[in-house]
Scaffold this motif. Structure first.
Motif, PDB file in Angstrom:
ATOM      1  N   GLU A   1      46.745  53.777  44.687  1.00 34.68           N
ATOM      2  CA  GLU A   1      47.245  54.843  45.574  1.00 34.68           C
ATOM      3  C   GLU A   1      46.719  54.680  47.001  1.00 34.68           C
ATOM      4  O   GLU A   1      47.367  55.112  47.955  1.00 34.68           O
ATOM      5  CB  GLU A   1      46.835  56.221  45.052  1.00 34.68           C
ATOM      6  CG  GLU A   1      47.616  56.683  43.859  1.00 34.68           C
ATOM      7  CD  GLU A   1      47.139  58.032  43.329  1.00 34.68           C
ATOM      8  OE1 GLU A   1      46.109  58.564  43.809  1.00 34.68           O
ATOM      9  OE2 GLU A   1      47.818  58.560  42.419  1.00 34.68           O
ATOM     10  N   GLN A   2      45.553  54.072  47.147  1.00 33.96           N
ATOM     11  CA  GLN A   2      44.949  53.854  48.469  1.00 33.96           C
ATOM     12  C   GLN A   2      45.438  52.552  49.117  1.00 33.96           C
ATOM     13  O   GLN A   2      44.956  52.168  50.174  1.00 33.96           O
ATOM     14  CB  GLN A   2      43.424  53.832  48.365  1.00 33.96           C
ATOM     15  CG  GLN A   2      42.831  55.158  47.989  1.00 33.96           C
ATOM     16  CD  GLN A   2      43.060  56.203  49.065  1.00 33.96           C
ATOM     17  OE1 GLN A   2      42.907  55.936  50.248  1.00 33.96           O
ATOM     18  NE2 GLN A   2      43.453  57.395  48.657  1.00 33.96           N
ATOM     19  N   GLY A   3      46.344  51.847  48.429  1.00 32.65           N
ATOM     20  CA  GLY A   3      46.890  50.615  48.989  1.00 32.65           C
ATOM     21  C   GLY A   3      46.150  49.361  48.580  1.00 32.65           C
ATOM     22  O   GLY A   3      46.453  48.266  49.079  1.00 32.65           O
ATOM     23  N   THR A   4      45.206  49.482  47.684  1.00 30.17           N
ATOM     24  CA  THR A   4      44.473  48.312  47.200  1.00 30.17           C
ATOM     25  C   THR A   4      45.401  47.486  46.323  1.00 30.17           C
ATOM     26  O   THR A   4      46.038  48.006  45.413  1.00 30.17           O
ATOM     27  CB  THR A   4      43.235  48.761  46.397  1.00 30.17           C
ATOM     28  OG1 THR A   4      42.413  49.572  47.242  1.00 30.17           O
ATOM     29  CG2 THR A   4      42.435  47.570  45.897  1.00 30.17           C
ATOM     30  N   ARG A   5      45.467  46.192  46.611  1.00 36.67           N
ATOM     31  CA  ARG A   5      46.337  45.304  45.838  1.00 36.67           C
ATOM     32  C   ARG A   5      45.566  44.468  44.832  1.00 36.67           C
ATOM     33  O   ARG A   5      46.100  44.097  43.789  1.00 36.67           O
ATOM     34  CB  ARG A   5      47.114  44.397  46.772  1.00 36.67           C
ATOM     35  CG  ARG A   5      48.105  45.151  47.660  1.00 36.67           C
ATOM     36  CD  ARG A   5      48.852  44.212  48.581  1.00 36.67           C
ATOM     37  NE  ARG A   5      47.963  43.318  49.309  1.00 36.67           N
ATOM     38  CZ  ARG A   5      47.421  43.572  50.506  1.00 36.67           C
ATOM     39  NH1 ARG A   5      47.691  44.693  51.120  1.00 36.67           N
ATOM     40  NH2 ARG A   5      46.627  42.695  51.089  1.00 36.67           N
ATOM     41  N   THR A   6      44.313  44.150  45.143  1.00 37.38           N
ATOM     42  CA  THR A   6      43.507  43.310  44.262  1.00 37.38           C
ATOM     43  C   THR A   6      42.099  43.877  44.175  1.00 37.38           C
ATOM     44  O   THR A   6      41.472  44.152  45.195  1.00 37.38           O
ATOM     45  CB  THR A   6      43.426  41.855  44.789  1.00 37.38           C
ATOM     46  OG1 THR A   6      44.752  41.375  45.005  1.00 37.38           O
ATOM     47  CG2 THR A   6      42.735  40.951  43.789  1.00 37.38           C
ATOM     48  N   LEU A   7      41.622  44.067  42.953  1.00 37.71           N
ATOM     49  CA  LEU A   7      40.260  44.553  42.725  1.00 37.71           C
ATOM     50  C   LEU A   7      39.375  43.411  42.237  1.00 37.71           C
ATOM     51  O   LEU A   7      39.809  42.564  41.455  1.00 37.71           O
ATOM     52  CB  LEU A   7      40.241  45.658  41.665  1.00 37.71           C
ATOM     53  CG  LEU A   7      40.673  47.033  42.110  1.00 37.71           C
ATOM     54  CD1 LEU A   7      40.738  47.981  40.906  1.00 37.71           C
ATOM     55  CD2 LEU A   7      39.718  47.591  43.158  1.00 37.71           C
ATOM     56  N   GLY A   8      38.138  43.431  42.683  1.00 38.09           N
ATOM     57  CA  GLY A   8      37.137  42.497  42.192  1.00 38.09           C
ATOM     58  C   GLY A   8      36.005  43.271  41.560  1.00 38.09           C
ATOM     59  O   GLY A   8      35.901  44.493  41.706  1.00 38.09           O
ATOM     60  N   LEU A   9      35.163  42.561  40.831  1.00 36.61           N
ATOM     61  CA  LEU A   9      33.976  43.179  40.238  1.00 36.61           C
ATOM     62  C   LEU A   9      33.022  42.097  39.799  1.00 36.61           C
ATOM     63  O   LEU A   9      33.383  40.925  39.680  1.00 36.61           O
ATOM     64  CB  LEU A   9      34.353  44.082  39.057  1.00 36.61           C
ATOM     65  CG  LEU A   9      35.143  43.477  37.896  1.00 36.61           C
ATOM     66  CD1 LEU A   9      34.231  42.836  36.865  1.00 36.61           C
ATOM     67  CD2 LEU A   9      35.967  44.563  37.225  1.00 36.61           C
ATOM     68  N   ALA A  10      31.780  42.491  39.589  1.00 36.76           N
ATOM     69  CA  ALA A  10      30.764  41.614  39.009  1.00 36.76           C
ATOM     70  C   ALA A  10      30.422  42.197  37.650  1.00 36.76           C
ATOM     71  O   ALA A  10      29.784  43.243  37.555  1.00 36.76           O
ATOM     72  CB  ALA A  10      29.534  41.541  39.906  1.00 36.76           C
ATOM     73  N   ALA A  11      30.878  41.541  36.590  1.00 31.44           N
ATOM     74  CA  ALA A  11      30.713  42.060  35.232  1.00 31.44           C
ATOM     75  C   ALA A  11      29.431  41.535  34.599  1.00 31.44           C
ATOM     76  O   ALA A  11      29.129  40.347  34.685  1.00 31.44           O
ATOM     77  CB  ALA A  11      31.897  41.653  34.367  1.00 31.44           C
ATOM     78  N   SER A  12      28.719  42.438  33.948  1.00 33.29           N
ATOM     79  CA  SER A  12      27.608  41.994  33.113  1.00 33.29           C
ATOM     80  C   SER A  12      28.207  41.196  31.963  1.00 33.29           C
ATOM     81  O   SER A  12      29.373  41.361  31.604  1.00 33.29           O
ATOM     82  CB  SER A  12      26.812  43.196  32.594  1.00 33.29           C
ATOM     83  OG  SER A  12      27.660  44.051  31.849  1.00 33.29           O
TER      84      SER A  12
END
Length: 169
Positions: free
Chosen positions: A117-128
């Motif tokens: 909804e905020q316009g983010t197209r790609t999310l990243g993360l650092a997964a345990s």
């Protein structure tokens, strides 16, 4: 169970869920020393600024009035990631008593919905390491493995591996 915005009244419940999630579920990916160092960081963690921040979302899942999970997303790219992403899931933690019941999936879905909804197209993360299968089940792709220093003053220098991941929304 319902997912809602976190408030500053939730801080101690979030702290408890965070610590218990790490202590129990973290053992699936890390040794005792690493888990202890990771969990120690919850004691001094500042949750209020993240709850009040305008640059992201902090949600909790509650069941019967009790906070059983939480998650956070920031609407800005993380500087330390190799992959080009627009935002970052900075955490999804569930109390061990509700692990693998869909609560974490509900929290992640809400974070992704709001990021989109905020316009983010790609999310990243650092997964345990223990969370990698969860994120893979939600179509996150591995980018690389990285060394991570678990954040606590008492256990400085204790490191472990995390997996950078990304997903197109």
């Amino acid at each position: 169970m319902r997912v809602r915005n976190a408030t500053t009244d939730d801080v101690e419940a979030v702290r408890a869920v965070h610590a218990e999630s790490i202590a129990e579920l973290g053992r699936e990916g890390y040794d005792e020393r690493q888990v202890a160092a990771w969990a120690e960081g919850c004691e001094s963690a500042e949750y209020t600024p993240a709850i009040e921040a305008d640059a992201g979302v902090f949600v909790v899942a509650e069941d019967g009035g009790d906070v059983v999970a939480f998650g956070t997303v920031r609407f800005e790219p993380p500087k330390e990631h190799a992959a080009a992403v627009d935002g970052e899931v900075t955490g999804v933690y569930v109390h061990p008593s509700v692990a693998r019941t869909g609560v974490g999936s509900a929290v992640l879905a809400e974070l992704e919905r709001r990021a989109s909804e905020q316009g983010t197209r790609t999310l990243g993360l650092a997964a345990s390491l223990n969370a990698v299968p969860f994120y893979e089940a939600h179509r996150y792709e591995r980018v690389r493995e990285c060394a991570h220093e678990f954040s606590s003053r008492e256990s400085a220098g204790v490191t472990g591996t995390v997996v950078e991941m990304k997903k197109k929304l």
